[in-house]
Design an enzyme around this catalytic site. Structure first.
Site, mmCIF file in Angstrom:
data_model
loop_
_atom_site.group_PDB
_atom_site.id
_atom_site.type_symbol
_atom_site.label_atom_id
_atom_site.label_comp_id
_atom_site.label_asym_id
_atom_site.label_seq_id
_atom_site.Cartn_x
_atom_site.Cartn_y
_atom_site.Cartn_z
ATOM 1 N N HIS A 154 42.650 40.584 42.524
ATOM 2 C CA HIS A 154 43.149 39.252 42.103
ATOM 3 C C HIS A 154 42.843 38.208 43.156
ATOM 4 O O HIS A 154 43.740 37.821 43.902
ATOM 5 C CB HIS A 154 44.651 39.315 41.869
ATOM 6 C CG HIS A 154 45.189 38.215 41.013
ATOM 7 N ND1 HIS A 154 45.620 37.012 41.507
ATOM 8 C CD2 HIS A 154 45.364 38.144 39.676
ATOM 9 C CE1 HIS A 154 46.069 36.259 40.525
ATOM 10 N NE2 HIS A 154 45.919 36.927 39.407
ATOM 11 N N ILE B 198 43.917 34.867 45.124
ATOM 12 C CA ILE B 198 45.084 34.072 44.757
ATOM 13 C C ILE B 198 46.252 35.045 44.580
ATOM 14 O O ILE B 198 46.132 36.047 43.881
ATOM 15 C CB ILE B 198 44.861 33.316 43.426
ATOM 16 C CG1 ILE B 198 43.673 32.356 43.521
ATOM 17 C CG2 ILE B 198 46.124 32.576 42.993
ATOM 18 C CD1 ILE B 198 43.869 31.189 44.454
ATOM 19 N N GLY C 53 51.234 34.897 40.331
ATOM 20 C CA GLY C 53 52.502 34.242 40.031
ATOM 21 C C GLY C 53 53.624 35.230 39.779
ATOM 22 O O GLY C 53 54.767 35.004 40.185
ATOM 23 N N VAL C 54 53.306 36.332 39.128
ATOM 24 C CA VAL C 54 54.341 37.326 38.845
ATOM 25 C C VAL C 54 54.892 37.926 40.137
ATOM 26 O O VAL C 54 56.078 38.272 40.211
ATOM 27 C CB VAL C 54 53.809 38.413 37.881
ATOM 28 C CG1 VAL C 54 52.781 39.295 38.549
ATOM 29 C CG2 VAL C 54 54.937 39.230 37.306
ATOM 30 N N GLU D 201 58.762 37.890 41.415
ATOM 31 C CA GLU D 201 59.423 39.103 41.891
ATOM 32 C C GLU D 201 60.012 38.886 43.292
ATOM 33 O O GLU D 201 61.112 39.346 43.579
ATOM 34 C CB GLU D 201 58.451 40.281 41.904
ATOM 35 C CG GLU D 201 59.016 41.557 42.490
ATOM 36 C CD GLU D 201 60.205 42.159 41.752
ATOM 37 O OE1 GLU D 201 60.996 42.887 42.399
ATOM 38 O OE2 GLU D 201 60.358 41.921 40.541
#
Length: 147
Positions: free
Chosen positions: A48, A54, A57-58, A62
């Site tokens: 990723h 980057i 977002g998840v 978390e």
């Protein structure tokens, strides 16, 4: 202030999924501030994205959730033994927004505030920053339950 070893006494998460390095400020029943140093050596960057890393977002969400869990546990005045028998389950994430990309080398700061608390249920307003730039925000609802 809580170090990573203090955090590991509260949360069950471990590498590579422990996403809070330190808690810098906490006020029971009100707020918590903590951070994660984002490093290129993290496994998530293998995919990723390999040529344009980057932080997902998840993973930011978390990390906010974990910081919120620390706030909830610390606010409930449990002993280490009692906390070891509990776990935080997240019930919902609402209004999640990603405003700016997070990259390796960033210090990701989580700022979580209690919006509501009744019994085992917590509603937290979460914001994540890099150098005082808002990168993400969401409302998180969680419940502390027996393992």
């Amino acid at each position: 202030m809580l170090s990573v070893t203090d955090i590991q006494k509260i949360l069950p998460h471990r590498y590579p999924f422990l996403l809070v390095d330190r808690i810098t400020e906490i006020k029971k029943d009100e707020y918590v501030i903590g951070y994660k140093n984002v490093s290129i050596s993290e496994p998530v960057f293998q995919g990723h994205f390999p040529d344009h890393p980057i932080y997902p977002g998840v993973m930011i969400l978390e990390g906010m959730a974990q910081a919120g869990g620390i706030l909830a546990f610390q606010s409930m005045d449990m002993t280490e033994a009692e906390a070891a028998q509990k776990v935080v389950y997240f019930m919902s994430i609402d209004g999640a927004k990603f405003r700016h990309p997070v990259k390796p080398g960033d210090k990701l700061e989580y700022r979580m505030t209690v919006a509501k608390h009744k019994g085992a249920i917590w509603v937290l307003e979460g914001k994540a920053y890099v150098d005082d730039t808002l990168v993400s925000e969401a409302e998180l609802k969680a419940m502390i339950v027996d393992k």
